[in-house]
Structures are given as structure tokens and as C-alpha cells.
Design a protein around this motif. Structure first.
Motif, PDB file in Angstrom:
ATOM      1  N   LEU A 166      41.439  43.679  41.686  1.00 21.13           N
ATOM      2  CA  LEU A 166      40.193  43.503  42.437  1.00 21.13           C
ATOM      3  C   LEU A 166      38.971  43.638  41.530  1.00 21.13           C
ATOM      4  CD1 LEU A 166      40.990  45.405  45.750  1.00 21.13           C
ATOM      5  CD2 LEU A 166      40.767  42.940  45.421  1.00 21.13           C
ATOM      6  N   LEU A 167      38.995  44.587  40.637  1.00 21.31           N
ATOM      7  CA  LEU A 167      37.871  44.753  39.706  1.00 21.31           C
ATOM      8  C   LEU A 167      37.740  43.551  38.776  1.00 21.31           C
ATOM      9  CD1 LEU A 167      38.061  48.531  38.795  1.00 21.31           C
ATOM     10  CD2 LEU A 167      36.327  47.370  40.141  1.00 21.31           C
ATOM     11  N   LEU A 168      38.860  43.023  38.321  1.00 18.81           N
ATOM     12  CA  LEU A 168      38.816  41.850  37.446  1.00 18.81           C
ATOM     13  C   LEU A 168      38.254  40.626  38.161  1.00 18.81           C
ATOM     14  CD1 LEU A 168      42.176  42.198  35.504  1.00 18.81           C
ATOM     15  CD2 LEU A 168      39.869  42.436  34.584  1.00 18.81           C
ATOM     16  N   LEU A 169      38.433  40.547  39.457  1.00 19.31           N
ATOM     17  CA  LEU A 169      37.899  39.422  40.219  1.00 19.31           C
ATOM     18  C   LEU A 169      36.427  39.613  40.575  1.00 19.31           C
ATOM     19  CD1 LEU A 169      40.870  38.781  42.662  1.00 19.31           C
ATOM     20  CD2 LEU A 169      40.213  37.403  40.687  1.00 19.31           C
ATOM     21  N   ILE A 170      36.004  40.848  40.800  1.00 15.70           N
ATOM     22  CA  ILE A 170      34.646  41.117  41.289  1.00 15.70           C
ATOM     23  C   ILE A 170      33.615  41.183  40.167  1.00 15.70           C
ATOM     24  CG2 ILE A 170      33.231  42.883  42.397  1.00 15.70           C
ATOM     25  CD1 ILE A 170      35.620  43.480  44.195  1.00 15.70           C
ATOM     26  N   ILE A 171      33.931  41.800  39.053  1.00 14.75           N
ATOM     27  CA  ILE A 171      32.938  42.038  37.997  1.00 14.75           C
ATOM     28  C   ILE A 171      32.347  40.747  37.424  1.00 14.75           C
ATOM     29  CG2 ILE A 171      32.643  42.963  35.661  1.00 14.75           C
ATOM     30  CD1 ILE A 171      34.314  45.349  36.552  1.00 14.75           C
ATOM     31  N   PRO A 172      33.121  39.698  37.112  1.00 13.33           N
ATOM     32  CA  PRO A 172      32.489  38.463  36.609  1.00 13.33           C
ATOM     33  C   PRO A 172      31.548  37.822  37.626  1.00 13.33           C
ATOM     34  CG  PRO A 172      34.813  38.462  36.100  1.00 13.33           C
ATOM     35  CD  PRO A 172      34.569  39.627  37.009  1.00 13.33           C
ATOM     36  N   ASN A 173      31.858  37.907  38.909  1.00 15.35           N
ATOM     37  CA  ASN A 173      30.979  37.347  39.931  1.00 15.35           C
ATOM     38  C   ASN A 173      29.653  38.100  39.995  1.00 15.35           C
ATOM     39  OD1 ASN A 173      32.728  35.336  40.695  1.00 15.35           O
ATOM     40  ND2 ASN A 173      33.714  36.577  42.260  1.00 15.35           N
ATOM     41  N   LEU A 174      29.684  39.391  39.799  1.00 21.46           N
ATOM     42  CA  LEU A 174      28.443  40.171  39.799  1.00 21.46           C
ATOM     43  C   LEU A 174      27.547  39.777  38.633  1.00 21.46           C
ATOM     44  CD1 LEU A 174      29.698  43.725  40.768  1.00 21.46           C
ATOM     45  CD2 LEU A 174      28.492  42.086  42.203  1.00 21.46           C
ATOM     46  N   ALA A 175      28.132  39.515  37.475  1.00 18.47           N
ATOM     47  CA  ALA A 175      27.351  39.113  36.308  1.00 18.47           C
ATOM     48  C   ALA A 175      26.693  37.758  36.538  1.00 18.47           C
ATOM     49  CB  ALA A 175      28.232  39.077  35.072  1.00 18.47           C
ATOM     50  N   ASN A 176      27.391  36.834  37.168  1.00 15.07           N
ATOM     51  CA  ASN A 176      26.822  35.516  37.452  1.00 15.07           C
ATOM     52  C   ASN A 176      25.693  35.609  38.468  1.00 15.07           C
ATOM     53  OD1 ASN A 176      28.646  34.373  35.714  1.00 15.07           O
ATOM     54  ND2 ASN A 176      30.065  33.747  37.320  1.00 15.07           N
TER      55      ASN A 176
END
Length: 100
Positions: free
Chosen positions: A23-33
Motif C-alpha cells: 500500500l505504501l509503494l502504491l500511495i507514495i508516488p501518487n502523493l509526489a505527483n
């Protein structure tokens, strides 16, 4: 002696950690974008504020402003409203230029 003791096994704990990691691997890149998108929208909003203040200056003084420092010295803007990040906001003939 230990028949009624209930606890998580090591396998169950590893599965929970795996799910949380995915879940963290999926969420963190979206937050950066999304952060870049929020900054862009903030810059556009700041340009609109500067344009509105330039028009208010024109209504009060009957002359178009050609320099953002004029708005700052006249009290229409604060010092921190003259740039968006590293990009300065410029005004020519009463209009905010979209140089970025």
C-alpha cells in the motif's frame, strides 16, 4: 499449560507487513505527483491575485502599473507575493505576464 493463549503468529505478522508495504509503494508516488499539481495551481492563483491588485491600483490611481514593486510600495501586495517559487511575477501595461 499454554493451550488458551492467543497471539499472532510470525506468518500473520509478515503478511500484514507485506500488505502495508504494498500500500505504501502504491500511495507514495501518487502523493509526489499531486504535490507538483498543487504548486502549479497555487502559482496560478497568486497570478490572479496580482492581476486583481493591479486592476485595483488602476481604479484608485487612474494609471496602469508597469512594475510589481509599485504594488508592493503602495500596499496592494506583500513582499512575498512578488514571485512564485523561483519565478518572479512581472507586470507590463497593467497585465500580469505569463512567463512560466
Amino acid at each position: 499449560m499454554f493451550n488458551n493463549e492467543r497471539a499472532f503468529t510470525l506468518i500473520e505478522m509478515l503478511i500484514v507487513m507485506l500488505v502495508i508495504s504494498v500500500l505504501l509503494l502504491l500511495i507514495i508516488p501518487n502523493l509526489a505527483n499531486q504535490s507538483e499539481s498543487v504548486n502549479d495551481k497555487g502559482c496560478e492563483a497568486l497570478k490572479e491575485i496580482v492581476q486583481t491588485q493591479a486592476e485595483a491600483y488602476y481604479l484608485d490611481n487612474k494609471e496602469k502599473v508597469n512594475n510589481i514593486q509599485t504594488l508592493v510600495s503602495a500596499g496592494y501586495l506583500k513582499d512575498n507575493q512578488t514571485s512564485c517559487g523561483d519565478t518572479p511575477i512581472t507586470i507590463r501595461n497593467g497585465k500580469v505576464n505569463d512567463d512560466s
